[in-house]
Design a protein around this motif. Structure first.
Motif, mmCIF file in Angstrom:
data_model
loop_
_atom_site.group_PDB
_atom_site.id
_atom_site.type_symbol
_atom_site.label_atom_id
_atom_site.label_comp_id
_atom_site.label_asym_id
_atom_site.label_seq_id
_atom_site.Cartn_x
_atom_site.Cartn_y
_atom_site.Cartn_z
ATOM 1 N N GLN A 1 -7.131 7.859 10.652
ATOM 2 C CA GLN A 1 -6.545 6.683 10.349
ATOM 3 C C GLN A 1 -5.085 6.604 9.904
ATOM 4 O OE1 GLN A 1 -9.788 7.112 8.835
ATOM 5 N NE2 GLN A 1 -10.339 6.051 10.671
ATOM 6 N N MET A 2 -4.935 7.779 9.198
ATOM 7 C CA MET A 2 -3.379 7.890 8.758
ATOM 8 C C MET A 2 -2.750 9.193 9.010
ATOM 9 S SD MET A 2 -3.201 5.233 6.454
ATOM 10 C CE MET A 2 -2.061 5.525 5.245
ATOM 11 N N ARG A 3 -1.490 9.130 9.238
ATOM 12 C CA ARG A 3 -0.697 10.443 9.406
ATOM 13 C C ARG A 3 -0.579 11.187 8.558
ATOM 14 N NH1 ARG A 3 3.337 9.547 14.671
ATOM 15 N NH2 ARG A 3 1.982 8.166 15.683
ATOM 16 N N ALA A 4 -0.306 12.559 8.377
ATOM 17 C CA ALA A 4 0.044 13.499 7.417
ATOM 18 C C ALA A 4 -1.057 13.510 6.351
ATOM 19 C CB ALA A 4 1.455 13.123 6.607
ATOM 20 N N ILE A 5 -2.185 13.319 6.849
ATOM 21 C CA ILE A 5 -3.370 13.631 5.885
ATOM 22 C C ILE A 5 -4.469 14.253 6.746
ATOM 23 C CG2 ILE A 5 -5.285 12.482 4.721
ATOM 24 C CD1 ILE A 5 -3.214 10.110 3.904
ATOM 25 N N ASP A 6 -5.001 15.322 5.941
ATOM 26 C CA ASP A 6 -6.031 16.165 6.485
ATOM 27 C C ASP A 6 -7.519 15.726 5.632
ATOM 28 O OD1 ASP A 6 -5.184 17.602 8.509
ATOM 29 O OD2 ASP A 6 -3.946 18.874 7.092
ATOM 30 N N ASP A 7 -8.359 15.213 6.494
ATOM 31 C CA ASP A 7 -9.732 14.768 5.613
ATOM 32 C C ASP A 7 -10.563 15.926 5.411
ATOM 33 O OD1 ASP A 7 -9.086 12.052 5.115
ATOM 34 O OD2 ASP A 7 -9.926 11.532 7.008
ATOM 35 N N ILE A 8 -11.156 16.171 4.253
ATOM 36 C CA ILE A 8 -12.086 17.056 3.965
ATOM 37 C C ILE A 8 -13.253 16.610 3.915
ATOM 38 C CG2 ILE A 8 -12.747 19.343 2.843
ATOM 39 C CD1 ILE A 8 -9.675 19.624 1.856
ATOM 40 N N SER A 9 -14.390 16.464 4.378
ATOM 41 C CA SER A 9 -15.414 15.833 4.195
ATOM 42 C C SER A 9 -16.756 16.876 4.260
ATOM 43 C CB SER A 9 -15.848 14.881 5.172
ATOM 44 O OG SER A 9 -14.771 13.746 5.358
ATOM 45 N N VAL A 10 -17.618 16.875 3.154
ATOM 46 C CA VAL A 10 -18.873 17.526 3.072
ATOM 47 C C VAL A 10 -20.067 16.558 2.818
ATOM 48 C CG1 VAL A 10 -17.679 19.347 2.321
ATOM 49 C CG2 VAL A 10 -18.343 17.919 0.781
ATOM 50 N N PRO A 11 -21.198 17.007 3.251
ATOM 51 C CA PRO A 11 -22.355 16.248 2.963
ATOM 52 C C PRO A 11 -23.082 16.423 1.585
ATOM 53 C CG PRO A 11 -22.918 17.963 4.384
ATOM 54 C CD PRO A 11 -21.447 17.974 4.164
ATOM 55 N N ILE A 12 -23.656 15.507 0.991
ATOM 56 C CA ILE A 12 -24.649 15.555 0.136
ATOM 57 C C ILE A 12 -26.063 15.533 0.637
ATOM 58 C CG2 ILE A 12 -25.663 14.430 -2.079
ATOM 59 C CD1 ILE A 12 -22.738 13.722 -2.564
ATOM 60 N N LEU A 13 -26.925 16.473 0.340
ATOM 61 C CA LEU A 13 -28.098 16.615 1.334
ATOM 62 C C LEU A 13 -29.246 16.338 0.449
ATOM 63 C CD1 LEU A 13 -27.082 19.970 3.259
ATOM 64 C CD2 LEU A 13 -26.737 17.597 4.054
ATOM 65 N N SER A 14 -30.281 15.827 1.261
ATOM 66 C CA SER A 14 -31.816 15.620 0.677
ATOM 67 C C SER A 14 -32.396 17.016 0.928
ATOM 68 C CB SER A 14 -32.293 14.719 1.825
ATOM 69 O OG SER A 14 -32.600 15.186 2.963
ATOM 70 N N PRO A 15 -33.600 17.042 0.453
ATOM 71 C CA PRO A 15 -34.223 18.463 0.526
ATOM 72 C C PRO A 15 -34.574 18.869 1.779
ATOM 73 C CG PRO A 15 -35.301 17.038 -1.210
ATOM 74 C CD PRO A 15 -34.295 16.192 -0.608
ATOM 75 N N ASP A 16 -34.657 17.841 2.828
ATOM 76 C CA ASP A 16 -34.752 18.310 4.130
ATOM 77 C C ASP A 16 -33.514 18.626 5.064
ATOM 78 O OD1 ASP A 16 -37.594 17.754 3.914
ATOM 79 O OD2 ASP A 16 -37.271 15.590 4.372
ATOM 80 N N GLY A 17 -32.339 18.407 4.328
ATOM 81 C CA GLY A 17 -31.197 18.969 5.021
ATOM 82 C C GLY A 17 -30.299 17.854 5.625
ATOM 83 N N TYR A 18 -30.757 16.400 5.302
ATOM 84 C CA TYR A 18 -30.120 15.317 5.781
ATOM 85 C C TYR A 18 -29.036 14.648 4.723
ATOM 86 C CZ TYR A 18 -33.816 15.846 9.137
ATOM 87 O OH TYR A 18 -34.769 16.586 10.169
ATOM 88 N N ALA A 19 -28.197 14.101 5.439
ATOM 89 C CA ALA A 19 -27.040 13.332 4.415
ATOM 90 C C ALA A 19 -27.484 12.224 3.811
ATOM 91 C CB ALA A 19 -25.751 13.092 5.099
ATOM 92 N N ILE A 20 -27.483 12.228 2.282
ATOM 93 C CA ILE A 20 -27.712 11.007 1.784
ATOM 94 C C ILE A 20 -26.529 10.398 1.352
ATOM 95 C CG2 ILE A 20 -30.022 11.735 0.799
ATOM 96 C CD1 ILE A 20 -28.651 12.417 -1.800
ATOM 97 N N ALA A 21 -25.206 10.972 1.419
ATOM 98 C CA ALA A 21 -24.038 10.586 0.971
ATOM 99 C C ALA A 21 -23.016 11.761 1.546
ATOM 100 C CB ALA A 21 -23.822 10.168 -0.521
ATOM 101 N N VAL A 22 -21.618 11.362 1.543
ATOM 102 C CA VAL A 22 -20.722 12.217 1.978
ATOM 103 C C VAL A 22 -19.502 12.127 1.030
ATOM 104 C CG1 VAL A 22 -18.792 12.827 3.593
ATOM 105 C CG2 VAL A 22 -21.069 12.049 4.421
ATOM 106 N N LEU A 23 -19.010 13.392 0.438
ATOM 107 C CA LEU A 23 -17.715 13.428 -0.397
ATOM 108 C C LEU A 23 -16.824 13.675 0.546
ATOM 109 C CD1 LEU A 23 -18.905 15.608 -3.623
ATOM 110 C CD2 LEU A 23 -17.880 13.407 -3.475
ATOM 111 N N THR A 24 -15.571 12.819 0.356
ATOM 112 C CA THR A 24 -14.284 12.981 1.266
ATOM 113 C C THR A 24 -13.096 13.188 0.399
ATOM 114 O OG1 THR A 24 -15.224 12.045 3.381
ATOM 115 C CG2 THR A 24 -12.645 11.988 2.953
ATOM 116 N N CYS A 25 -12.222 13.990 0.737
ATOM 117 C CA CYS A 25 -11.077 14.235 -0.005
ATOM 118 C C CYS A 25 -9.807 14.015 1.036
ATOM 119 C CB CYS A 25 -10.991 15.730 -0.575
ATOM 120 S SG CYS A 25 -9.025 16.233 -1.095
ATOM 121 N N PRO A 26 -8.921 13.132 0.874
ATOM 122 C CA PRO A 26 -7.947 12.973 1.949
ATOM 123 C C PRO A 26 -6.661 13.593 1.349
ATOM 124 C CG PRO A 26 -7.994 11.036 0.466
ATOM 125 C CD PRO A 26 -9.355 11.938 0.053
#
Length: 260
Positions: A206-231
């Motif tokens: 969406q924006m220039r000059a920004i690198d998004d860093i995104s990591v999942p917050i996982l359930s016990p089964d290894g599926y994403a319940i949410a995501v943390l993102t740092c622009p």
């Protein structure tokens, strides 16, 4: 306007069988006003819905009485109140997650010198439910409550990459025959790469000059319940963690929030 997924005869029959016209009308008003921060007059609401002003009058009065909608002091303009936002944040899983995440996110922002936000899935999109800013004069972030697209954002890609099978099949059924289905199919090899890495680091879509860093917050089964993102913004006027250090800090927060 973009078309939604095609409906089968059975789904149309089921929709018609369980119709509640008054409820539909109220929900249509709420959805309409959610896209109008300045509000609309009763005539404008009726026109947008293809109904006469008198048809929406009683529904508007009930929504005002229940505090979902506010009327301007002049009495001719209607807008959403904060009630829907408040109700959404009473939802226990989200409330508990935000309560646990906020102090960790605040500590991350201090350590990394970057902002971050927490994104939760919301059917065919996602919603920002928490945000943390670094100390100092500068910050970049996205507002809490913002809806983001799954197919064109870093957070959305990580949610799709780590999506549980049930949600995958439901989304596939809703998107069948639509542009979303085609776009999702084209992303599959990319999403597989994110699953293998366990994160995404790359240019913002969406924006220039920004690198998004995104990591999942996982359930016990290894599926994403949410995501943390740092622009991630590379600054030249102050000390800050580099992008690898920032990724490690964000992964540490996600690990503490993931359910084992």
């Amino acid at each position: 306007m973009p078309k939604g997924p095609a409906k089968t005869a059975n789904s149309v029959d089921k929709d018609e069988r369980y119709r509640a016209p008054a409820l539909d009308k109220g929900l249509d008003i709420l959805e309409l006003l959610s896209e109008q921060p300045g509000g609309l007059t009763r005539a404008e609401i009726g026109e947008a819905m293809g109904r006469g002003p008198s048809e929406v009058y009683r529904m508007l009065e009930r929504l005002v009485a229940r505090d979902f909608v506010s009327r301007s002091p002049e009495g001719d303009r209607y807008a959403l109140t904060m009630k829907l936002f408040i109700l959404a944040h009473r939802h226990p899983p989200i409330r508990r997650l935000v309560a646990r995440a906020q102090p960790l996110m605040d500590a991350f922002s201090v350590a990394a010198g970057q902002s971050c936000h927490l994104v939760a899935p919301d059917r065919d999109a996602a919603i920002v439910v928490a945000h943390a800013s670094p100390p100092g004069n500068w910050e970049f972030g996205i507002r809490i409550g913002a809806h983001i697209d799954l197919l064109t954002t870093s957070s959305g890609h990580i949610l799709l990459a780590f999506q549980d099978p049930h949600s995958q099949s439901e989304a596939a059924a809703r998107w069948e025959g639509t542009r979303q289905a085609s776009a999702r199919e084209k992303l599959e090899s990319i999403l597989t790469g994110y699953r293998d890495l366990g994160h995404r680091v790359g240019p913002s879509q969406q924006m220039r000059a920004i690198d998004d860093i995104s990591v999942p917050i996982l359930s016990p089964d290894g599926y994403a319940i949410a995501v943390l993102t740092c622009p991630y913004i590379l600054r030249i006027d102050d000390r800050q963690a580099d992008i690898d250090q920032t990724l490690a800090l964000l992964k540490d927060v996600a690990a503490k929030l993931s359910l084992s």
